[in-house]
Design an enzyme around this catalytic site. Structure first.
Site, PDB file in Angstrom:
ATOM      1  N   ARG C 316       0.871  -1.192   0.000  1.00 37.15           N
ATOM      2  CA  ARG C 316       0.000   0.000   0.000  1.00 37.15           C
ATOM      3  C   ARG C 316       0.903   1.235   0.000  1.00 37.15           C
ATOM      4  O   ARG C 316       1.420   1.630   1.045  1.00 37.15           O
ATOM      5  CB  ARG C 316      -0.898  -0.004   1.236  1.00 37.15           C
ATOM      6  CG  ARG C 316      -2.098   0.957   1.135  1.00 37.15           C
ATOM      7  CD  ARG C 316      -2.719   1.219   2.494  1.00 37.15           C
ATOM      8  NE  ARG C 316      -1.880   2.101   3.275  1.00 37.15           N
ATOM      9  CZ  ARG C 316      -1.807   2.096   4.602  1.00 37.15           C
ATOM     10  NH1 ARG C 316      -2.503   1.242   5.320  1.00 37.15           N
ATOM     11  NH2 ARG C 316      -1.008   2.941   5.225  1.00 37.15           N
ATOM     12  N   HIS C 320      -3.642   4.987   4.327  1.00 33.22           N
ATOM     13  CA  HIS C 320      -4.838   4.160   4.277  1.00 33.22           C
ATOM     14  C   HIS C 320      -5.982   4.909   3.622  1.00 33.22           C
ATOM     15  O   HIS C 320      -6.710   4.363   2.798  1.00 33.22           O
ATOM     16  CB  HIS C 320      -5.217   3.750   5.700  1.00 33.22           C
ATOM     17  CG  HIS C 320      -6.527   3.045   5.784  1.00 33.22           C
ATOM     18  ND1 HIS C 320      -6.695   1.763   5.335  1.00 33.22           N
ATOM     19  CD2 HIS C 320      -7.741   3.445   6.251  1.00 33.22           C
ATOM     20  CE1 HIS C 320      -7.961   1.394   5.526  1.00 33.22           C
ATOM     21  NE2 HIS C 320      -8.608   2.403   6.070  1.00 33.22           N
ATOM     22  N   TYR C 329       3.707   5.557  11.592  1.00 33.48           N
ATOM     23  CA  TYR C 329       3.944   4.151  11.961  1.00 33.48           C
ATOM     24  C   TYR C 329       4.877   3.386  11.031  1.00 33.48           C
ATOM     25  O   TYR C 329       5.209   2.237  11.302  1.00 33.48           O
ATOM     26  CB  TYR C 329       2.613   3.400  12.114  1.00 33.48           C
ATOM     27  CG  TYR C 329       1.655   3.553  10.934  1.00 33.48           C
ATOM     28  CD1 TYR C 329       1.827   2.794   9.774  1.00 33.48           C
ATOM     29  CD2 TYR C 329       0.593   4.446  10.983  1.00 33.48           C
ATOM     30  CE1 TYR C 329       0.953   2.923   8.710  1.00 33.48           C
ATOM     31  CE2 TYR C 329      -0.284   4.595   9.910  1.00 33.48           C
ATOM     32  CZ  TYR C 329      -0.107   3.826   8.784  1.00 33.48           C
ATOM     33  OH  TYR C 329      -0.959   3.959   7.721  1.00 33.48           O
TER      34      TYR C 329
HETATM   35  C1  LIG Z   1     -15.623  -4.817  10.829  1.00 37.63           C
HETATM   36  C2  LIG Z   1     -14.698  -3.665  10.678  1.00 37.63           C
HETATM   37  N1  LIG Z   1     -13.724  -3.474  11.589  1.00 37.63           N
HETATM   38  C3  LIG Z   1     -12.890  -2.418  11.487  1.00 37.63           C
HETATM   39  C4  LIG Z   1     -13.006  -1.523  10.466  1.00 37.63           C
HETATM   40  C5  LIG Z   1     -12.072  -0.283  10.382  1.00 37.63           C
HETATM   41  N2  LIG Z   1     -11.139  -0.411   9.279  1.00 37.63           N
HETATM   42  C6  LIG Z   1     -11.409   0.093   8.053  1.00 37.63           C
HETATM   43  S1  LIG Z   1     -10.231  -0.288   6.913  1.00 37.63           S
HETATM   44  C7  LIG Z   1      -9.307  -1.121   8.076  1.00 37.63           C
HETATM   45  C8  LIG Z   1      -8.022  -1.786   7.662  1.00 37.63           C
HETATM   46  C9  LIG Z   1      -8.235  -2.832   6.628  1.00 37.63           C
HETATM   47  O1  LIG Z   1      -7.012  -3.339   6.188  1.00 37.63           O
HETATM   48  P1  LIG Z   1      -6.935  -4.400   5.007  1.00 37.63           P
HETATM   49  O2  LIG Z   1      -7.991  -5.413   5.154  1.00 37.63           O
HETATM   50  O3  LIG Z   1      -5.544  -4.897   4.934  1.00 37.63           O
HETATM   51  O4  LIG Z   1      -7.305  -3.581   3.692  1.00 37.63           O
HETATM   52  P2  LIG Z   1      -6.516  -2.360   3.052  1.00 37.63           P
HETATM   53  O5  LIG Z   1      -7.040  -1.114   3.701  1.00 37.63           O
HETATM   54  O6  LIG Z   1      -5.071  -2.579   3.275  1.00 37.63           O
HETATM   55  O7  LIG Z   1      -6.862  -2.391   1.611  1.00 37.63           O
HETATM   56  C10 LIG Z   1      -9.913  -1.085   9.324  1.00 37.63           C
HETATM   57  C11 LIG Z   1      -9.380  -1.671  10.545  1.00 37.63           C
HETATM   58  C12 LIG Z   1     -14.036  -1.761   9.528  1.00 37.63           C
HETATM   59  N3  LIG Z   1     -14.237  -0.953   8.476  1.00 37.63           N
HETATM   60  N4  LIG Z   1     -14.856  -2.827   9.659  1.00 37.63           N
END
Ligand SMILES: Cc1ncc(C[n+]2csc(CCOP(=O)(O)OP(=O)(O)O)c2C)c(N)n1
Ligand SMILES: Cc1ncc(C[n+]2csc(CCOP(=O)(O)OP(=O)(O)O)c2C)c(N)n1
Ligand SMILES: [Mg+2]
Ligand SMILES: [Mg+2]
Lengths: 422, 337, 422, 337
Positions: C316, C320, C329
């Site tokens: 990435r 985010h 971080y």
């Molecule tokens: C059930 C749930 N828990 C927490 C979140 C908060 N949240 C949004 S994106 C994220 C990180 C997701 O990381 P990843 O699955 O690796 O996807 P990326 O953002 O790297 O594409 C979090 C913790 C959420 N949207 N839904």
């Protein structure tokens, strides 16, 4: 546009849904000849400090110690002394007698519900024997053998089953949902699989505190499909938790065979591979193999080698519970034809084979166990059976919702007491 | 017409609808070959085949989430959660996905599905086979919540639920599957065959969602209830000799406000009855609505008869269950002054 | 007895909790020399009809097609014609420009939120290209490339981002939570991983109906820890669903590195082994490898060979979301040092290497894409930007909760309209 | 004393308690090195080490379930769910395990843990960063539900929650993390430093669980509210020139019935205010309780000001949020007659 009407692709090959079906249904004659049962002693026993990947061939094998000649054989032979073997045998016999008596008690209307573990006695009893007394179990409803093997008073269990005045759970839980902290037996939940990640949490806590005790979580084959199973394995691998995660694959989940939980394409032990943790697949009807596997995983966990997933392959010889009649979905003689045999008979035969047991002693021991169970039953029934319960102590219904009874519950308690009961 | 208990009526609703609509698929734990632990889906797999009626893994979240995908495709999932006590692993998918899909896609995707689940106590099922979690679904916009109390309504409401364009949580009062229950646990069980609503028409008919039934007309007070408690309430008013108007809500969301308002305006008194725990139970919403809308007609406070705010305790089942004594006391209170 | 006080075992070895830590933190200089990147062309390509187990060595490998010399090499080379390659390149460039413009729009206060997919453009674009137009995606918020590659009007996307009058979702969803049935793009959920088992359900439905279209589910590395991930794999294996399950492992989940999701001990592709389904691990920055892997899995699914789990290994490259500042971080230069390169640069270099592209054409194409995005932005901003929204059409707020507006919502609508808004 | 916003106050509560009690462990998504997406756990990992403060996998069910195991061991988990909208995957473990453990084991095992989670709208978070699901927890016997509305209360209540022997669901009103909010979204944001309750004592102190705060004394009517809406309500009564008694409930379960009853008996009128959807929101329970207990003192129906029964729509945030206009209308209604 409706997704149902793929007008664009009329000539493409048709997809088909696969719905797993057990090999035998009522009316069929079960034929297990295609089931591959490797000979005892065939599986190698890696050192407990190996990389997880070195155990992965064992996730499709079947660790077996007791051979057709009833001798212990191979690298997994735990070389237990005869006293330990006899103790395990006795515990297993006690479990079976206990199950029979309590099943009957339910049928006699003395309680609402009961669940046997017939055919699976070796698993809980040998696992308990292999762990330390201080290690912590997060069991399902089919590990009564853990309590019995730890010497838990049978009357305590029965009082819980009768929800009577001796029930330390105050009549609040369905029969067999035991709980005892001193015996390292976590409160059984009616909600499947919830305990599996809880075991990991307990093990993480032990690791946080620099403790030396480990946890063992238990789950059925059917319940592995719950999200909590994945939580358990994820947290266990991420934090390298000192936990043993056991799947008791008795091949049935009420009326659904293990294929509905995914067993057609992989063993339950193989799930370990995907998380990079150690995995073992074990003959659950072979008490020595169960003991050896749990001992191996415990040693690994205690030396910060991390979690092990163990699948115990067995067969649920009786109905799911007193509410179930398995003749509605599987052949009635399937249990008898199941090739891994009866765990009690097999351990008994082993003791015979090594000259440490005979029919006379077995009969005497069985009679003793029987007497013990009967005495306990008599004792606990003095404290009441379910149909007599629920009239006294209505006020206790409002205790333990919180540490202190808040105003709204105090009001409800007053109302309930004013109401009385017929 | 045939005489049916609730299980038979529900089973019949499945057969009627599956024969009419090829897009209906039925799945859930133990519902296939075996026909379900309460036998509601008995014979369906044999009649409609394994790709339309099949056992599911023990994963309520997986059952609901795959149903979402099927509904997105265009099928109509009619699924079973074995006990309402086990619906929570599917709660996220129900709340976050099923309920909100029509809204968040501006109706591009809709979720016409029915989630059936047996609820309620009175069968010595202990804490995890006795719960009544209906209010947890009434708070979620986008869900309809339906609870039948007779075989006739069970079939008609289930058919209406299957035909409904919105997702329906269909709670089945398991205590009265095999016969109505007046709350007197010490009396012999009556079979449905003695009850007029066990006369169930053959074939297709509906009982509309969103319409309450006035199961007893009366002038003294209004009782709002649903499911098992309809029968307990009816028995209690007879025993008290009260001329109560007993309303079987049948649908909690959307609620039949018209019928409720008319009745309370007429009687001036109101009692709300359910088996679920008291605090934030659906009774709270009913009391709030009645006092908001009929305040100036009320002659006494709206009372609630409910389960207690504790888990459902195994051996104290009959002190937990809101039975005749709790009813009596509340009726006296509502009728006082 | 308190479990905290293991008085009995003072001399036993101490357990320890392992808490995964990423190799580099702010201030460190990332050094990826220990990362094993197998050469392009090294992985065998099994037939799509092989047993799942025959793919399992690929779950720890890395399928790569584009070599250091920018040539396509090995069994996985999909041998795409230059037009298709150029189309993919163009789509990827469009995605990146789109991301930059919308990120800036958010910074300018024109909307509340935006999420880029920088560095991951090849994954969505090549996957889309490999599937049929009628196949169905269940995406996360980082697969905008699927829509752009399917030719979805950029103005539609932007109107959604601005929640403006052109937004077909009526201003109800957070920016980037697109949905379009006609484009086979399922409504994005804010609740992570929920879409993964939904994809399986859609595929099951297709199989039930004898359809020929398949589904593709998407999830991030972090979100694989959710129970829904396990539901997806369990149902997919049990019913042999025609589905492709993609994990986009960009190594970060907001501030948590992939070790917190279990990546220290196994690859995400390896999860497939535990369920007995096919698995592939793919260089996600190599558009040709992505294409080839998805094509392989699609062919397998279409011929009732069942599900495939594919891990796309990537990085990435940006924060985010607009709410995140990754310098808190991880080292700011980590993206640049990440050895698998930039997917756009790599595909461009490949086209150069095969003599099908040059700087001039690339500059012209980029300018075209840029103009297209700017034009779309202008167009969509005519329909409004977020700060101007929410005043008109308040009554629509109560539509689509149900098919018909029930009485209580009609009353609330009246109240809301009476209230007005300043 | 120091001037703090809510985030700083919550962070401070963590530090105070983690220094006093070695058994407290803090985990959740992004809460370790990074310090949480709202920065509540900033600096904790550095100060207390990685085995007491660590990032968790994105698995709310896994977070709660491992916390259950840790509590069973004897630790005190103080965990974060990143947004209340994401608590549902952990709902089963909260409802079936955390809430019921003390009861089902007759207090052999207890679950002293705190589950913190930011809730509520007003930050343009759309449907899945704006929800107020508190009522779904108030229905579950065994849980305590706490919601602070100021930095002072946030620290004192969080310390009390950590010291409480029972599980506490601790909802943090994210809209007012950085400053109180009067509901006028078009006016500049005020910082906490201008508010007296931003004066936060150093070290240990508690605000008791189960005690409401009368944040404004008055005679005209009683307003029952909590969280963000405390500030919106206070602003509204000033704007209307009403002498309202405004009660910040602070704890929803167990509720401070004494304070509520005394106030409504004094004022004879009552308004209930929350941001959550109306149907089966906690307001319903409050209305039911007030009319059950204070019926004969009521001069007008108890009114509710709430969010609508729809998902939280992104661009219509300010038509969804129960702001000054909704307050004004309801106040007029309650004061009528
Ligand atoms: C059930 C749930 N828990 C927490 C979140 C908060 N949240 C949004 S994106 C994220 C990180 C997701 O990381 P990843 O699955 O690796 O996807 P990326 O953002 O790297 O594409 C979090 C913790 C959420 N949207 N839904
Ligand atoms: C969450 C949940 N879903 C469903 C049930 C109902 N149920 C009780 S036992 C059981 C079968 C469990 O099978 P398995 O896990 O194989 O364990 P076994 O009974 O064979 O020991 C089911 C479906 C439950 N108790 N909890
Ligand atoms: Mg089983
Ligand atoms: Mg990621």
């Amino acid at each position: 546009m409706s997704d149902k009407d793929p007008s664009l692709r009329r000539n493409a090959p048709k997809l088909a849904l696969h719905v797993p079906e057990p090999p035998f249904r009522p009316g069929d004659t079960p034929d297990f000849s295609s089931l591959k049962v490797p000979p005892a002693g065939a599986s190698p026993r890696p050192d407990t400090s190996v990389a997880a990947a070195e155990t992965h061939e064992l996730t499709t094998a079947l660790v077996r110690v007791l051979g057709d000649d009833n001798k212990a054989v191979g690298a997994w032979d735990p070389k237990l002394d005869p006293d330990t073997l006899r103790k395990m045998l006795r515990d297993m016999v006690t479990v079976r007698i206990f199950d029979d008596r309590m099943y009957r008690a339910q049928r006699q209307g003395k309680t609402s519900f009961y669940m046997k573990c017939t055919g699976e006695e070796a698993i809980a009893v040998a696992a308990q024997t292999a762990l330390d007394r201080e290690d912590m179990h997060f069991p399902t409803y089919r590990q009564q053998g853990l309590l019995i093997s730890r010497g838990y008073p049978l009357t305590e269990m029965m009082c819980q089953i009768y929800s009577n005045k001796g029930d330390k759970l105050k009549g609040r839980q369905l029969p067999i949902m035991y709980s005892d902290r001193k015996y390292g037996f976590f409160s059984i939940s009616g909600n499947l699989a919830t305990q599996f990640p809880q075991a990991v949490g307990w093990a993480m806590a032990a690791a946080i505190k620099g403790d030396s005790r480990i946890a063992m979580g238990w789950v059925g084959d059917g319940a592995t499909a719950e999200g909590d199973f994945h939580s358990a394995l994820t947290f266990a691998t991420v934090y390298n938790a000192p936990v043993i995660l056991a799947v008791v694959n008795n091949q049935w989940a009420i009326s659904s065979f293990s294929g509905i939980a995914g067993a057609e394409r992989a063993t339950f032990a193989q799930r370990a591979v995907g998380y990079g943790i150690a995995g073992l697949r074990v003959d659950g009807n072979d008490a020595l193999a169960v003991y050896a596997a749990v001992k191996w995983a415990a040693e690994r966990a205690r030396s910060n080698g991390g979690p092990t997933l163990i699948e115990f392959f067995t067969y649920r010889a009786e109905g799911h519970s007193t509410s179930d009649d398995p003749s509605g979905y599987r052949p009635t003689n399937e249990a008898k034809l199941w090739p891994l045999g009866d765990p009690i008979e097999r351990l008994k035969a082993h003791l015979f084979a090594i000259g440490e047991w005979d029919e006379e002693r077995h009969a005497a021991m069985t009679a003793e166990c029987d007497a013990e169970v009967r005495a306990a039953q008599k004792e606990s029934e003095k404290l009441g059976i379910l149909p007599e319960q629920g009239k006294d102590g209505v006020e206790t219904m409002f205790d333990d919702v919180y540490a202190e009874v808040p105003r709204h519950l105090a009001e409800q308690r007053d109302a309930a007491l004013a109401e009385g009961r017929d | 017409m045939a005489t049916m208990n609730m299980i038979q009526a529900l089973n019949d609703a499945h057969k009627v609808m599956m024969s009419r609509d090829e897009d209906i698929v039925v799945f859930g734990e133990d519902i296939g070959y075996f026909g379900g632990v309460f036998r509601v889906t008995e014979g369906l797999q044999k009649q409609f085949g394994k790709t339309r009626v099949f056992d599911a893994p023990i994963a309520e979240g997986g059952i609901v989430s795959t149903a979402v995908g099927m509904a997105a495709y265009g099928l109509k999932p009619l699924i079973e959660i074995q006990f309402a006590d086990y619906i929570y692993p599917g709660y996220d998918q129900i709340v976050s996905e099923v309920a909100k899909m029509r809204y968040r896609t501006a109706a591009e995707w809709t979720m016409p599905m029915v989630i059936r689940t047996p609820y309620g106590g009175g069968i010595f099922g202990g804490q995890t086979h006795s719960q009544s979690p209906e209010s947890l679904f009434t708070h979620i916009a986008g869900l309809k919540v339906v609870i039948p109390s007779t075989p006739y309504d069970a079939k008609g409401l289930l058919i209406a639920a299957v035909e409904d364009p919105d997702p329906v949580i269909f709670f089945e009062p398991k205590r009265i599957y095999n016969g109505p229950f007046d709350g007197h646990h010490d009396r012999p069980v009556k079979p449905w065959s003695k009850h007029p609503a066990s006369e169930v028409p053959e074939g297709h008919y509906t009982v509309p969602i969103g319409k309450a039934a006035i199961v007893r007309e009366g002038e003294d007070l209004t009782i709002l209830t649903y499911g098992t408690m309809v029968h307990v309430a009816l028995a209690a008013v007879e025993e008290q000799g009260l001329d109560a108007e007993v309303i079987d809500l049948r649908t909690l969301v959307p609620l039949d406000l018209d019928t409720i308002e008319q009745s309370v305006e007429k009687t001036g008194r109101c009692l709300v009855v359910h088996e679920a725990p008291r605090t934030s139970g659906f009774g709270a919403e009913l009391v709030a609505l009645v006092q908001e809308r009929c305040f100036y007609h009320l002659e006494s406070p709206v009372e609630r008869v409910t389960g207690w705010d504790t888990p459902y305790p195994h051996s104290y089942e009959w002190s937990y269950f809101p039975g005749p004594k709790r009813m009596k006391k509340a009726l006296e209170k509502v009728m006082a002054d």
